[in-house]
Enzyme design. Structure first.
Site, short mmCIF file in Angstrom:
data_model
loop_
_atom_site.label_atom_id
_atom_site.label_comp_id
_atom_site.label_asym_id
_atom_site.label_seq_id
_atom_site.Cartn_x
_atom_site.Cartn_y
_atom_site.Cartn_z
N HIS A 57 0.95 2.09 -4.77
CA HIS A 57 1.75 1.56 -3.65
C HIS A 57 1.52 2.41 -2.42
O HIS A 57 1.27 3.62 -2.53
CB HIS A 57 3.24 1.53 -4.00
N SER A 79 3.16 -8.75 4.73
CA SER A 79 3.82 -10.05 4.99
C SER A 79 4.96 -9.90 6.01
O SER A 79 5.12 -10.75 6.90
CB SER A 79 4.34 -10.68 3.70
N ARG A 104 11.90 -2.72 -8.81
CA ARG A 104 11.74 -4.17 -9.04
C ARG A 104 11.00 -4.39 -10.37
O ARG A 104 11.24 -5.37 -11.07
CB ARG A 104 10.98 -4.81 -7.88
N ASP A 129 4.49 -6.23 -9.01
CA ASP A 129 3.59 -7.28 -9.50
C ASP A 129 3.09 -7.03 -10.92
O ASP A 129 2.49 -7.92 -11.53
CB ASP A 129 2.39 -7.41 -8.54
N HIS A 164 -1.87 -7.15 -1.80
CA HIS A 164 -0.43 -7.37 -1.54
C HIS A 164 0.10 -8.35 -2.60
O HIS A 164 -0.07 -8.12 -3.79
CB HIS A 164 -0.29 -7.87 -0.09
N1 HAX Z 1 -6.33 1.22 -9.04
C1 HAX Z 1 -7.44 1.90 -8.65
N2 HAX Z 1 -7.52 2.59 -7.51
C2 HAX Z 1 -6.42 2.64 -6.75
C3 HAX Z 1 -5.22 2.03 -7.11
C4 HAX Z 1 -5.20 1.27 -8.30
N3 HAX Z 1 -4.14 0.60 -8.70
N4 HAX Z 1 -4.30 2.27 -6.15
C5 HAX Z 1 -4.92 3.02 -5.22
N5 HAX Z 1 -6.18 3.24 -5.58
C6 HAX Z 1 -7.24 3.94 -4.83
C7 HAX Z 1 -7.41 3.24 -3.48
O1 HAX Z 1 -8.23 2.08 -3.60
C8 HAX Z 1 -8.01 4.33 -2.64
O2 HAX Z 1 -9.37 4.43 -2.99
P1 HAX Z 1 -10.48 4.84 -1.88
O3 HAX Z 1 -10.14 6.24 -1.49
O4 HAX Z 1 -11.76 4.73 -2.61
O5 HAX Z 1 -10.35 3.90 -0.74
C9 HAX Z 1 -7.28 5.58 -3.18
O6 HAX Z 1 -6.80 5.23 -4.48
C10 HAX Z 1 -6.11 6.00 -2.33
O7 HAX Z 1 -5.26 4.90 -2.14
P2 HAX Z 1 -3.66 5.10 -1.98
O8 HAX Z 1 -3.46 5.91 -0.74
O9 HAX Z 1 -3.07 5.60 -3.24
O10 HAX Z 1 -3.17 3.61 -1.81
P3 HAX Z 1 -3.08 2.73 -0.48
O11 HAX Z 1 -1.81 3.08 0.21
O12 HAX Z 1 -4.32 2.82 0.34
O13 HAX Z 1 -3.02 1.27 -1.08
C11 HAX Z 1 -2.31 -0.36 -2.67
C12 HAX Z 1 -1.88 0.79 -1.76
C13 HAX Z 1 -1.07 -1.01 -3.22
C14 HAX Z 1 -3.10 -1.37 -1.84
C15 HAX Z 1 -3.19 0.21 -3.82
O14 HAX Z 1 -2.41 1.09 -4.62
C16 HAX Z 1 -3.80 -0.88 -4.71
O15 HAX Z 1 -4.85 -1.38 -4.36
N6 HAX Z 1 -3.12 -1.25 -5.84
C17 HAX Z 1 -3.58 -2.33 -6.69
C18 HAX Z 1 -3.23 -3.68 -6.07
C19 HAX Z 1 -1.73 -3.93 -6.12
O16 HAX Z 1 -1.09 -3.78 -7.15
N7 HAX Z 1 -1.17 -4.38 -4.98
C20 HAX Z 1 0.25 -4.73 -4.90
C21 HAX Z 1 1.07 -3.65 -4.21
C22 HAX Z 1 2.53 -4.02 -4.11
C23 HAX Z 1 2.71 -5.17 -3.19
O17 HAX Z 1 2.46 -5.15 -1.99
N8 HAX Z 1 3.08 -6.26 -3.74
O18 HAX Z 1 3.09 -7.39 -3.06
#
Ligand code: HAX
Length: 442
Positions: free
Chosen positions: A325, A248, A334, A380, A278
Site C-alpha cells: 500500500h 479514485s 478492511r 483487495d 488500485h
Molecule cells: N508485490 C511486488 N512488489 C511490490 C508490491 C507487491 N505487492 N508492492 C510494492 N511492490 C514494489 C513496487 O512495485 C516497487 O517496485 P519498484 O521499486 O521496482 O518500482 C517497490 O515495491 C516499492 O513500492 P512501494 O513504495 O512499497 O509501493 P507504492 O507506494 O509505490 O505502490 C501499491 C503501492 C499498492 C501500488 C503496490 O504496493 C502494489 O503494486 N501492490 C499490488 C497491487 C495492489 O494490491 N493494489 C491495491 C492497493 C490498494 C488499493 O488501492 N485498492 O484499491
C-alpha cells in the site's frame, strides 16, 4: 417522510454546517496561511507525491499503522455504531454516507431517509440501458459502468443551475442533489452490467422499496441469500472512502475542481479505480489464485507450492496483488473486517483457506524480496473470496462493486469541495532540466 423531504432535510442539516465551516477555513487561511505543513523532495516530485500534504479532504483520514477512520470512526466502531438492516448485524452503507457527508453519526431514521430517497430515484433513464446494450457483452464491466455514469451527465441539476447563473456559495446544493440522484442509480447500473455481461441479459427488477440500497443490489444481481445481502452492506460500507490522495478520490476531486459535474467527475474517478494497482487489484487477486489452482489441477496448494508461486510471481517482475500500500504499513482493517466475516459465515471455505495461507506466507516473502515498503494485505486481498463463496465468480466484475461504494465517499467530498469553495486544482510541475539547475545551485 417523502424522498424530496429527505433530500431537503439533508440540505437543511448541511446548510447549518456549511457557513460555519466556510468561515472557519477562511479564518485558518487568513491567520495561518503561511505556516508550512509539508516540504517536497526531488524523490517525492518523481515519486507520485507520496506523503506530500497538499490537499484537504474532510470525509476520512488514513493512519499508516491504524488504517482508515471515517469522520473519526474506525471500522470496528462503525460496525458497532451505524444503523443496521432489520435482523442484520452489518452496518448500512446509507448510514456511512450520512456520516461522511454530515460528520455526524446517523440515527436509524436518518439512514432510513437516505435509503428511501435513493430507492425512490433508482430507475435508469432508458437511453442508458440502450447505450449499454449497443456495447459488446465482453466490454470490461468497469468500462460499461463508467460509460453508464457518464451517459447520465445529461441529467445534471448543477449544470442547469450553473447555466442559469448561480452564486459560488450555492454550488454545493445542486452538487448534493446530483450526488443523491447518481448514488440512487448506481446499484441498478451495476446490476444491469452484471446481468448483461454474465447472465444473458436476464435482468431482475429492483425489490420492493423496503429493501435497503445494498440488499437491493444483491437482489438485482440475482443472489438472494440473506448472508450475501449482509456481505454487500459490509462491503459497500468499508470500501467507501480512503482519504483524498488515492487515485479514485483524487481524480474525482481534480476533475470536479474544474466545476465538472458529479457525472464527469465520478466517471473519471471510476476510470482510475479500474487500474490494477488500485481497485482492479480485487479482480487480479482472484485471477492469481485461480491461476495457481489451475496450474495445480485444482484444490488447495501446499505451503511449499504456494511459496513457490509467490516467488515465481515476484521473480517474473509482477506484483503480488492485494499486498502492499502507498500509505498503510500494517494489515488493512478492511481486510480484517472481511476476514472476520469469512470466519463467521464460511470458516471451512476452500478459498478462505487459501487466502489465509497467502496471508501466512506473502508478508515474509515480500520482506525477503526487499522491495515493497508494506508487505501486508490490503482491502483487495480478501473481497473476491467472499464473493465467490456466494456464487459471484465473475471476477472481472468485482471492481464495479468497489466503485458503487467508493462513489459515496468521493461524492460526499465533492459536495464539501463546493461548500468550501475550493479552487481549480493546479499544482506546479517542473522539468528535469529545472531540477538539475536546482541541484547545481545547491
Ligand atoms: N508485490 C511486488 N512488489 C511490490 C508490491 C507487491 N505487492 N508492492 C510494492 N511492490 C514494489 C513496487 O512495485 C516497487 O517496485 P519498484 O521499486 O521496482 O518500482 C517497490 O515495491 C516499492 O513500492 P512501494 O513504495 O512499497 O509501493 P507504492 O507506494 O509505490 O505502490 C501499491 C503501492 C499498492 C501500488 C503496490 O504496493 C502494489 O503494486 N501492490 C499490488 C497491487 C495492489 O494490491 N493494489 C491495491 C492497493 C490498494 C488499493 O488501492 N485498492 O484499491
Amino acid at each position: 417522510m417523502s424522498c424530496h423531504e429527505s433530500v431537503a432535510a439533508l440540505k437543511k442539516k448541511l446548510d447549518a454546517k456549511v457557513a460555519a465551516m466556510r468561515d472557519e477555513v477562511k479564518g485558518i487561511i487568513k491567520d495561518h496561511g503561511q505556516k508550512k505543513i509539508s516540504e517536497v523532495t526531488i524523490e517525492q516530485a518523481y515519486g507520485g507525491a507520496r506523503g506530500v500534504k497538499c490537499m484537504v479532504t474532510e470525509t476520512s483520514a488514513l493512519d499508516p499503522m491504524e488504517g482508515i477512520r471515517f469522520r473519526g470512526y474506525s471500522i470496528p466502531e462503525l460496525q458497532e455504531k451505524l444503523p443496521r438492516a432489520k435482523g442484520g448485524e452489518q452496518p448500512l452503507p446509507e448510514g456511512l454516507f450520512y456520516l461522511v457527508l454530515t460528520g455526524e453519526l446517523p440515527t436509524n431514521d436518518d439512514a432510513a431517509a437516505i435509503s428511501k430517497a435513493w430507492r425512490a430515484h433508482e430507475t435508469l433513464p432508458p437511453y442508458v440501458t440502450k447505450m449499454l446494450d449497443a456495447m459488446p457483452t465482453t466490454t470490461h464491466p468497469m468500462t460499461q459502468f463508467s460509460l453508464g455514469i457518464l451517459a447520465m451527465q445529461n441529467e445534471s441539476v448543477f449544470v442547469k443551475a450553473y447555466q442559469k447563473g448561480m452564486k459560488k456559495t450555492e454550488y454545493w446544493d445542486p452538487t448534493l442533489e446530483d450526488a443523491m440522484n447518481l448514488l440512487a442509480r448506481l446499484p441498478v447500473l451495476a446490476a444491469y452490467v452484471y446481468r448483461r455481461s454474465y447472465h444473458g441479459g436476464k435482468h431482475i427488477p429492483p425489490a420492493d422499496k423496503n429493501l435497503d440500497w445494498g440488499g437491493n443490489l444483491a437482489h438485482m444481481m440475482g443472489v438472494e441469500n440473506p448472508e450475501f445481502k449482509e456481505l454487500m452492506r459490509l462491503y459497500l460500507t468499508i470500501h467507501a472512502d480512503h482519504e483524498g490522495g488515492n487515485v479514485s478520490a483524487h481524480t474525482t476531486h481534480l476533475v470536479g475542481s474544474a466545476l465538472s459535474d458529479v457525472y464527469y467527475s465520478l466517471s473519471a474517478g471510476i476510470n482510475g479505480l479500474a487500474g490494477p494497482l488500485h481497485g482492479l487489484a480485487n479482480q487480479e487477486v482472484l485471477r492469481w489464485i485461480m491461476d495457481v489452482k489451475a496450474k495445480l489441477g485444482g484444490g488447495v496448494p501446499t505451503k511449499e507450492q504456494l511459496e513457490k508461486f509467490l516467488w515465481d510471481t515476484l521473480n517474473s517482475g509482477q506484483v503480488i496483488p492485494g499486498y502492499g500500500h502507498a500509505v498503510l504499513r500494517k494489515t488493512d482493517p478492511r481486510y480484517t473486517a472481511q476476514q472476520q466475516f469469512a470466519q463467521k459465515y464460511m470458516p471451512n471455505d476452500e478459498l478462505f483457506r487459501i487466502v489465509k495461507m497467502i496471508f501466512d506466507a506473502a508478508p515474509d516473502i515480500l520482506m525477503k524480496h526487499g522491495k515493497a515498503k508494506n508487505p501486508w494485505p490490503n482491502v483487495d486481498a480478501h473481497s473476491g473470496q467472499l464473493l465467490v463463496h456466494y456464487g459471484v465468480t465473475e471476477y472481472d466484475f468485482y471492481t464495479v462493486l468497489f466503485g458503487v461504494s467508493r462513489a459515496m465517499g468521493v461524492l460526499a467530498s465533492l459536495v464539501w469541495d463546493r461548500a468550501l469553495g475550493l479552487p481549480i486544482e493546479r499544482p506546479k510541475s517542473v522539468t528535469t532540466e529545472w531540477i538539475k539547475g536546482e541541484i547545481k545551485k545547491g
